[in-house]
Design an enzyme around this catalytic site. Structure first.
Site, mmCIF file in Angstrom:
data_model
loop_
_atom_site.group_PDB
_atom_site.id
_atom_site.type_symbol
_atom_site.label_atom_id
_atom_site.label_comp_id
_atom_site.label_asym_id
_atom_site.label_seq_id
_atom_site.Cartn_x
_atom_site.Cartn_y
_atom_site.Cartn_z
ATOM 1 C CG ASP A 145 55.415 45.011 -49.439
ATOM 2 O OD1 ASP A 145 55.388 44.450 -50.549
ATOM 3 O OD2 ASP A 145 56.040 46.064 -49.221
ATOM 4 C CG ASN A 178 54.657 48.644 -52.927
ATOM 5 O OD1 ASN A 178 53.663 48.471 -53.640
ATOM 6 N ND2 ASN A 178 55.261 47.659 -52.293
#
Length: 285
Positions: free
Chosen positions: A81, A228
């Site tokens: 990420d 997320n």
């Protein structure tokens, strides 16, 4: 089983639910997330940040995830990420990550396109999916530094960006921020609708922790396919740690007793998030 983002997000977009993406930095997080996701029959995305890979981080995290993923009967994505270092992204792919995010959100549109395309061209050779960000989600970084103000995604840039880069998923800025909120966010759902109508690829919402459930559900209904989540996990771990510290009767508690309150607090949050995004029973069917 390890898969890339396309395997889980295309189905999520079609059926209007989202796949939870949890930051996982060690065995307690990885094991609790995977055990809970399997119990809920939910696909899941395990996310790692650049700073988690310092030292022997690549070896520790990938050896754990790759070593156990085949024992779980749900789709699992191992995702890098918010990476900005293209060489590190290539290293992650060679280590076995099935998905990566190149974050060019602080760059000009042209630079973001050029760098993202370089990552996509490399990653797709290995069947690795690529997420990118258009607009910028601000807030606080993990180290406490200010990530700046959020800049909303411009709908008119979305189609051009996706067509030129060939990304598999696009993180958009519609009013969330990273870290712990100091005030309740207000998501720009009309902007999201406009983007979703244009985008050929699934959309991602960063900064999902602390966002009101009704707003998250509204975002999913209007095009978000990946959420997320990290801050809420850290809060849960801290609550479990405090319980663990005050509940032990021994001066040398056994590890399973010491870590149990942490896992229990984590599990409650993970189940809540899976229910929030609607991914339960969307794993192996």
């Amino acid at each position: 089983m390890l898969v890339n983002l396309n395997r889980v997000l295309l189905k999520a977009r079609k059926e209007k639910y989202a796949v939870p993406a949890f930051d996982c930095t060690d065995d307690i997080l990885i094991r609790t997330v995977l055990d809970t996701a399997e119990e809920q029959n939910s696909p899941v995305i395990l996310m790692v940040l650049e700073h988690d890979l310092k030292g022997k981080g690549f070896d520790y995290i990938t050896s754990i995830v790759k070593g156990v993923s085949h024992r779980y009967n749900i789709p699992i994505v191992l995702h890098l990420d918010h990476a900005t270092d293209i060489e590190l992204i290539k290293k992650a792919i060679h280590y076995g990550f099935t998905s990566v995010m190149y974050d060019g959100s602080t760059l000009s549109f042209e630079e973001n396109v050029a760098n993202t395309k370089e990552v996509v061209d490399f990653a797709h050779q290995y069947n690795v999916s690529v997420e990118a960000e258009l607009g910028r989600v601000g807030g606080n970084e993990i180290d406490g530094t200010d990530a700046g103000e959020s800049l909303l995604t411009e709908p008119e840039e979305v189609l051009r960006f996706v067509n030129e880069t060939k990304v598999d998923a696009l993180a958009v800025s519609i009013g969330t921020s990273h870290g712990v909120y100091v005030a309740e966010p207000e998501l720009n759902i009309p902007r999201l609708k406009e983007i979703s109508d244009i985008s050929p690829v699934p959309l991602v919402l960063h900064g999902g922790s602390g966002t009101p459930i009704n707003q998250v559900k509204n975002a999913i209904e209007n095009g978000i396919s990946k959420i997320n989540l990290y801050a809420d996990l850290r809060i849960a771990m801290f609550e479990g740690l405090k319980k663990a510290a005050t509940s032990q009767s021994r001066i040398d508690p056994l590890p399973d007793q010491l870590f149990l309150p942490i896992k229990e607090e984590l599990k409650k949050v993970i189940v809540n998030k899976i229910e929030m995004v609607g991914s339960q029973n969307k794993g192996i069917e």
